[in-house]
Design a protein around this motif. Structure first.
Motif, PDB file in Angstrom:
ATOM      1  N   ILE A   1       0.992  -1.204  -0.028  1.00  0.00           N
ATOM      2  CA  ILE A   1       0.086   0.110  -0.069  1.00  0.00           C
ATOM      3  C   ILE A   1       0.839   1.390  -0.072  1.00  0.00           C
ATOM      4  O   ILE A   1       1.669   1.444   0.987  1.00  0.00           O
ATOM      5  CB  ILE A   1      -0.933  -0.203   1.250  1.00  0.00           C
ATOM      6  CG1 ILE A   1      -1.836  -1.270   1.072  1.00  0.00           C
ATOM      7  CG2 ILE A   1      -1.846   1.090   1.210  1.00  0.00           C
ATOM      8  CD1 ILE A   1      -2.742  -1.416   2.362  1.00  0.00           C
ATOM      9  N   PRO A   2       1.087   2.062  -1.011  1.00  0.00           N
ATOM     10  CA  PRO A   2       1.871   3.150  -0.976  1.00  0.00           C
ATOM     11  C   PRO A   2       1.248   4.259  -0.280  1.00  0.00           C
ATOM     12  O   PRO A   2      -0.055   4.486   0.221  1.00  0.00           O
ATOM     13  CB  PRO A   2       1.769   3.738  -2.575  1.00  0.00           C
ATOM     14  CG  PRO A   2       0.243   2.996  -3.019  1.00  0.00           C
ATOM     15  CD  PRO A   2      -0.073   2.037  -2.092  1.00  0.00           C
ATOM     16  N   TYR A   3       2.106   5.339   0.255  1.00  0.00           N
ATOM     17  CA  TYR A   3       1.615   6.567   0.918  1.00  0.00           C
ATOM     18  C   TYR A   3       1.282   7.520  -0.254  1.00  0.00           C
ATOM     19  O   TYR A   3       1.925   7.989  -1.200  1.00  0.00           O
ATOM     20  CB  TYR A   3       2.965   6.966   1.606  1.00  0.00           C
ATOM     21  CG  TYR A   3       2.611   8.466   2.525  1.00  0.00           C
ATOM     22  CD1 TYR A   3       2.239   8.408   3.799  1.00  0.00           C
ATOM     23  CD2 TYR A   3       2.696   9.577   1.967  1.00  0.00           C
ATOM     24  CE1 TYR A   3       1.906   9.542   4.552  1.00  0.00           C
ATOM     25  CE2 TYR A   3       2.592  10.875   2.572  1.00  0.00           C
ATOM     26  CZ  TYR A   3       1.943  10.535   3.814  1.00  0.00           C
ATOM     27  OH  TYR A   3       1.768  11.785   4.460  1.00  0.00           O
ATOM     28  N   THR A   4       0.113   8.049   0.017  1.00  0.00           N
ATOM     29  CA  THR A   4      -0.449   9.000  -0.874  1.00  0.00           C
ATOM     30  C   THR A   4      -0.415  10.290  -0.386  1.00  0.00           C
ATOM     31  O   THR A   4      -0.974  10.510   0.918  1.00  0.00           O
ATOM     32  CB  THR A   4      -1.929   8.938  -1.372  1.00  0.00           C
ATOM     33  OG1 THR A   4      -1.827   7.341  -2.073  1.00  0.00           O
ATOM     34  CG2 THR A   4      -2.456   9.746  -2.458  1.00  0.00           C
TER      35      THR A   4
ATOM     36  N   LYS B   1      15.481   1.388  -3.511  1.00  0.00           N
ATOM     37  CA  LYS B   1      15.453   2.843  -3.434  1.00  0.00           C
ATOM     38  C   LYS B   1      13.999   3.260  -3.016  1.00  0.00           C
ATOM     39  O   LYS B   1      13.188   2.320  -3.078  1.00  0.00           O
ATOM     40  CB  LYS B   1      15.897   3.794  -4.561  1.00  0.00           C
ATOM     41  CG  LYS B   1      17.328   3.340  -5.038  1.00  0.00           C
ATOM     42  CD  LYS B   1      17.951   3.757  -6.361  1.00  0.00           C
ATOM     43  CE  LYS B   1      19.320   3.552  -6.691  1.00  0.00           C
ATOM     44  NZ  LYS B   1      19.554   3.868  -8.040  1.00  0.00           N
ATOM     45  N   ILE B   2      13.834   4.223  -2.549  1.00  0.00           N
ATOM     46  CA  ILE B   2      12.427   4.975  -2.375  1.00  0.00           C
ATOM     47  C   ILE B   2      11.880   5.679  -3.408  1.00  0.00           C
ATOM     48  O   ILE B   2      12.643   6.587  -3.886  1.00  0.00           O
ATOM     49  CB  ILE B   2      12.401   6.148  -0.884  1.00  0.00           C
ATOM     50  CG1 ILE B   2      12.954   5.138   0.220  1.00  0.00           C
ATOM     51  CG2 ILE B   2      11.010   6.597  -0.660  1.00  0.00           C
ATOM     52  CD1 ILE B   2      13.148   6.437   1.439  1.00  0.00           C
ATOM     53  N   LEU B   3      10.752   5.559  -3.690  1.00  0.00           N
ATOM     54  CA  LEU B   3      10.128   5.829  -5.221  1.00  0.00           C
ATOM     55  C   LEU B   3       8.987   6.857  -4.878  1.00  0.00           C
ATOM     56  O   LEU B   3       8.187   6.528  -4.200  1.00  0.00           O
ATOM     57  CB  LEU B   3       9.624   4.713  -5.935  1.00  0.00           C
ATOM     58  CG  LEU B   3      10.319   3.593  -6.073  1.00  0.00           C
ATOM     59  CD1 LEU B   3       9.708   2.349  -7.014  1.00  0.00           C
ATOM     60  CD2 LEU B   3      11.695   3.901  -6.751  1.00  0.00           C
ATOM     61  N   PHE B   4       9.443   7.979  -5.472  1.00  0.00           N
ATOM     62  CA  PHE B   4       8.393   8.949  -5.456  1.00  0.00           C
ATOM     63  C   PHE B   4       7.545   9.244  -7.167  1.00  0.00           C
ATOM     64  O   PHE B   4       8.276   9.581  -7.876  1.00  0.00           O
ATOM     65  CB  PHE B   4       9.060  10.382  -5.217  1.00  0.00           C
ATOM     66  CG  PHE B   4       9.149  10.612  -3.813  1.00  0.00           C
ATOM     67  CD1 PHE B   4       9.142   9.632  -2.879  1.00  0.00           C
ATOM     68  CD2 PHE B   4       9.989  11.844  -3.035  1.00  0.00           C
ATOM     69  CE1 PHE B   4       9.702   9.754  -1.516  1.00  0.00           C
ATOM     70  CE2 PHE B   4      10.253  12.056  -2.104  1.00  0.00           C
ATOM     71  CZ  PHE B   4      10.122  11.102  -1.074  1.00  0.00           C
TER      72      PHE B   4
ATOM     73  N   MET C   1       1.735  -2.055 -12.620  1.00  0.00           N
ATOM     74  CA  MET C   1       3.383  -2.344 -13.094  1.00  0.00           C
ATOM     75  C   MET C   1       4.089  -2.310 -12.024  1.00  0.00           C
ATOM     76  O   MET C   1       5.014  -3.378 -12.141  1.00  0.00           O
ATOM     77  CB  MET C   1       3.675  -0.875 -13.529  1.00  0.00           C
ATOM     78  CG  MET C   1       5.159  -0.818 -14.175  1.00  0.00           C
ATOM     79  SD  MET C   1       5.813   0.902 -14.493  1.00  0.00           S
ATOM     80  CE  MET C   1       5.861   1.413 -12.741  1.00  0.00           C
ATOM     81  N   VAL C   2       4.071  -1.929 -10.820  1.00  0.00           N
ATOM     82  CA  VAL C   2       4.912  -2.465  -9.533  1.00  0.00           C
ATOM     83  C   VAL C   2       4.674  -3.840  -9.408  1.00  0.00           C
ATOM     84  O   VAL C   2       5.773  -4.459  -9.030  1.00  0.00           O
ATOM     85  CB  VAL C   2       4.754  -1.556  -8.231  1.00  0.00           C
ATOM     86  CG1 VAL C   2       5.062  -1.984  -7.019  1.00  0.00           C
ATOM     87  CG2 VAL C   2       4.974   0.088  -8.637  1.00  0.00           C
TER      88      VAL C   2
ATOM     89  N   LYS D   1       9.577  -4.050  -4.547  1.00  0.00           N
ATOM     90  CA  LYS D   1       9.437  -4.186  -2.963  1.00  0.00           C
ATOM     91  C   LYS D   1       9.629  -2.816  -2.523  1.00  0.00           C
ATOM     92  O   LYS D   1       9.883  -2.539  -1.081  1.00  0.00           O
ATOM     93  CB  LYS D   1      10.361  -5.283  -2.378  1.00  0.00           C
ATOM     94  CG  LYS D   1      10.117  -6.717  -3.258  1.00  0.00           C
ATOM     95  CD  LYS D   1       8.533  -7.200  -2.985  1.00  0.00           C
ATOM     96  CE  LYS D   1       8.499  -8.522  -3.595  1.00  0.00           C
ATOM     97  NZ  LYS D   1       7.059  -8.946  -3.585  1.00  0.00           N
ATOM     98  N   ASN D   2       9.871  -1.915  -3.333  1.00  0.00           N
ATOM     99  CA  ASN D   2      10.367  -0.652  -2.623  1.00  0.00           C
ATOM    100  C   ASN D   2       9.249   0.198  -1.788  1.00  0.00           C
ATOM    101  O   ASN D   2       8.040  -0.245  -2.034  1.00  0.00           O
ATOM    102  CB  ASN D   2      10.680   0.369  -3.888  1.00  0.00           C
ATOM    103  CG  ASN D   2      11.559  -0.162  -4.947  1.00  0.00           C
ATOM    104  OD1 ASN D   2      11.352  -1.060  -5.510  1.00  0.00           O
ATOM    105  ND2 ASN D   2      12.933   0.409  -5.193  1.00  0.00           N
TER     106      ASN D   2
END
Length: 278
Positions: free
Chosen positions: A2-5, A139-142, A160-161, A167-168
């Motif tokens: 779950i990404p941070y939005t 790496k952290i992805l923005f 796509m992820v 696993k970023n």
């Protein structure tokens, strides 16, 4: 995962957006001065609201919205977001950001901003997104975009992820987000075209000294009626006309039937005026 939005502006009504609709419209049609302001504002907001208390030591990679050959409007905003963020990161003794591109194969020409959530997902679902998985490791992805309306683009990125097995830690960053879902998604086009009602409204932006091409403006020009297109060309510089033609070819717009008449005229215009095609 779950990404941070994060969105700088939360749109909960169709009158007050937290930003000027005319500015947003100019931004979408290539006003780099507005892109600069939006990028800096987004960086400052995200730093204040999140990074000041949650800065990690890992390398950050900033990724603009997916595109093929011609960047989207978000790309210009991304540049100034990165500049502002890098200044802050250096002050904190951290690594400056890296960048990556999502390569996109586009399968449609429709005006996305008029569609509802189901129509958007059906349309964009046939596109394909590609990225350099190995470059992103550890790496952290923005992932950066200008606006979130229904989340269709975000779903495609997360698809796509998943397909790439990334696993970023992932952050989805937006200048604005529609949070009131009683508002129809076509509010996006209300914002997109708030100041641009015809191709001739582009002159002020193009000739204002802060213009940069993007996908939207190229499509808009090529899709306008033939008479307007012919008059519009007469008012533009040789450099603009040259760039318009080469960008159109780069995005394979010569293969799209609805652009063919204007693009053929553009090529003839270049030839007849002794402008080089390359």
């Amino acid at each position: 995962m779950i990404p941070y939005t994060y969105a700088l502006h939360k749109i909960d009504n169709n009158i007050n957006f937290g930003f000027h609709a005319d500015d947003y419209s100019r931004f979408k049609f290539g006003d780099e001065l507005v892109a600069k302001a939006f990028g800096k504002q987004l960086a400052n907001g995200f730093i204040k609201d999140f990074l000041e208390d949650n800065l990690a030591s890992e390398q950050i990679v900033v990724i603009s919205s997916p595109y093929c050959f011609i960047p989207t409007a978000t790309f210009a905003m991304k540049n100034y977001f990165v500049y502002q963020l890098n200044n802050w990161l250096v002050d904190q003794g951290r690594l400056v950001v890296q960048e990556a591109k999502i390569h996109r194969t586009i399968t449609y020409k429709d005006d996305y901003g008029e569609l509802n959530a189901e129509e958007r997902m059906k349309l964009i679902g046939n596109d394909s997104f590609h990225i350099d998985k190995d470059f992103l490791k550890d790496k952290i992805l923005f992932f950066l975009d200008d606006i979130k309306i229904t989340g269709s683009h975000e779903k495609m990125i997360l698809r796509m992820v998943k397909e790439y097995g990334l696993k970023n830690d992932i952050f989805m960053l937006y200048f604005a987000e529609l949070v009131n879902h009683d508002i129809h998604p076509n509010i996006e086009n209300f914002l997109n075209y708030h100041q641009i009602k015809s191709v001739f409204d582009l002159d002020e932006i193009i000739q204002g000294g802060n213009f940069c091409f993007n996908t939207r403006i190229v499509k808009y020009i090529l899709n306008c009626d033939f008479n307007s297109f012919s008059i519009f060309l007469e008012r533009q510089s040789d450099d603009f006309i040259h760039s318009l033609y080469n960008l159109a070819l780069g995005n394979s717009y010569h293969t799209i039937a609805c652009y063919s008449k204007n693009l053929t005229h553009l090529k003839k215009y270049i030839t007849n005026n002794n402008l080089k095609l390359t």
